[in-house]
Design an enzyme around this catalytic site. Sequence first.
Site, PDB file in Angstrom:
ATOM      1  N   THR A 275       0.848  -1.194   0.000  1.00  0.00           N
ATOM      2  CA  THR A 275       0.000   0.000   0.000  1.00  0.00           C
ATOM      3  C   THR A 275       0.881   1.241   0.000  1.00  0.00           C
ATOM      4  O   THR A 275       1.863   1.319   0.749  1.00  0.00           O
ATOM      5  CB  THR A 275      -0.931   0.033   1.226  1.00  0.00           C
ATOM      6  OG1 THR A 275      -1.788  -1.114   1.186  1.00  0.00           O
ATOM      7  CG2 THR A 275      -1.792   1.285   1.220  1.00  0.00           C
ATOM      8  N   PHE A 277       1.127   5.212   0.720  1.00  0.00           N
ATOM      9  CA  PHE A 277       0.514   6.251   1.531  1.00  0.00           C
ATOM     10  C   PHE A 277       1.093   7.612   1.153  1.00  0.00           C
ATOM     11  O   PHE A 277       2.261   7.716   0.765  1.00  0.00           O
ATOM     12  CB  PHE A 277       0.779   6.016   3.021  1.00  0.00           C
ATOM     13  CG  PHE A 277       0.130   4.777   3.574  1.00  0.00           C
ATOM     14  CD1 PHE A 277      -1.028   4.851   4.332  1.00  0.00           C
ATOM     15  CD2 PHE A 277       0.691   3.518   3.364  1.00  0.00           C
ATOM     16  CE1 PHE A 277      -1.629   3.719   4.863  1.00  0.00           C
ATOM     17  CE2 PHE A 277       0.102   2.369   3.880  1.00  0.00           C
ATOM     18  CZ  PHE A 277      -1.065   2.481   4.629  1.00  0.00           C
TER      19      PHE A 277
END
Length: 392
Positions: A275, A277
């Site tokens: 992921t 960010f």
Amino acid sequence: MATGTSNIRSPSIILFGKGTVSYQRTAAPFQIPQFPLNRPRFTALFASLHDGNNNDDGSNKVTKAVGLEELFEDSPYDVVSKDSPFHPRPLSSTQLPNSVSAGSRLRVAYQGVRGAYSEAAAEKAYPNCEAVPCDQFDAAFEAVEKWIVDRAVLPIENSLGGSIHRNYDLLLRHSLHIVGEVKLAVRHCLLANHGVRVEDLQRVLSHPQALAQCENTLTKLGLSREATDDTALAAKYVAFNKLKDTGAVASSSAAKIYGLNILAEDVQDDCDNVTRFLMLAREPIIPGVEKPFKTSIVFSLEEGPGVLFKALAVFALRQINLTKIESRPLRNQPLRASDDSNNGSKYFDYLFYVDFEASMAEERAQNALRHLKEFATFLRVLGSYPVDTTML
């Protein structure tokens, strides 16, 4: 055993809307106080007191951008359109002046509760920070804007689940700047209360994306799925209610925090689960050229054949690599009538979010945006920031 996915809302774990800051001792993400419209605004003086001349990497080195004032007029990052005990207590408005005192820890907002992957990303982005949980993405944006926290670290895309569209929309709605990025490897664990075995489980709770990322594993186990707002919230719910037939898909950190047992590690179907960010702040950083930089922009175009090709060509002509392009409907005017009176059809207006590998301190990047500005109906630079080259 039948499997399926449904939503759960715990009566004992409140999923907040908007409201006031809570000073109770119960463990819960905070909410943003809604100040009256006539409340005096804090000035940029606080930003200078808090941030000083330091870059986000802790250095005092400043690299002057080339000609940014000429390109962007008022701001380097705004182009005018043609048209519980577990949780740190948030600061109140009366405490804000003290939050910018010298030597204070950086307060970083993230969405979720303790043990969330977002908390790990915040701590990776800003080591030794005070990670502040927020109930929703909107609350994290508002916390930065209202000086309750100094930064926010929020997910923008996942290698398996794709883009987090809500945060793309919030980037445009709010005036925060992207000052960095951080990539986090996601390793899901199957958690349950102590004494509970895998064969005792009938259902599992987690965030919808986490459940989707573990689809094959959960199907083999014959477990039904129920969605929660956060992976760590699922772990907290299982622990709080001492459930014996229910597990949670969450991080190993959540297991430690909420006293759960790890029944299985790495239960995701694909090991390459990462992921990305974004690190958000009230003020932009001054872009440099001493290390790899990435720039994020958003723009809109008139409808017509080859218009998007023309927009992307401004980067190709200057050997600038695009790393991402995302389109989102323009909400205020989602439909527009065709210019062709004989056609009578309508089409969507779109915003295009683009990331490219270049610093706004580079002349080629400035020239590309000058070129794009000639025919874009709207253009805004969301941030120019260092590329994260590390991986946990």
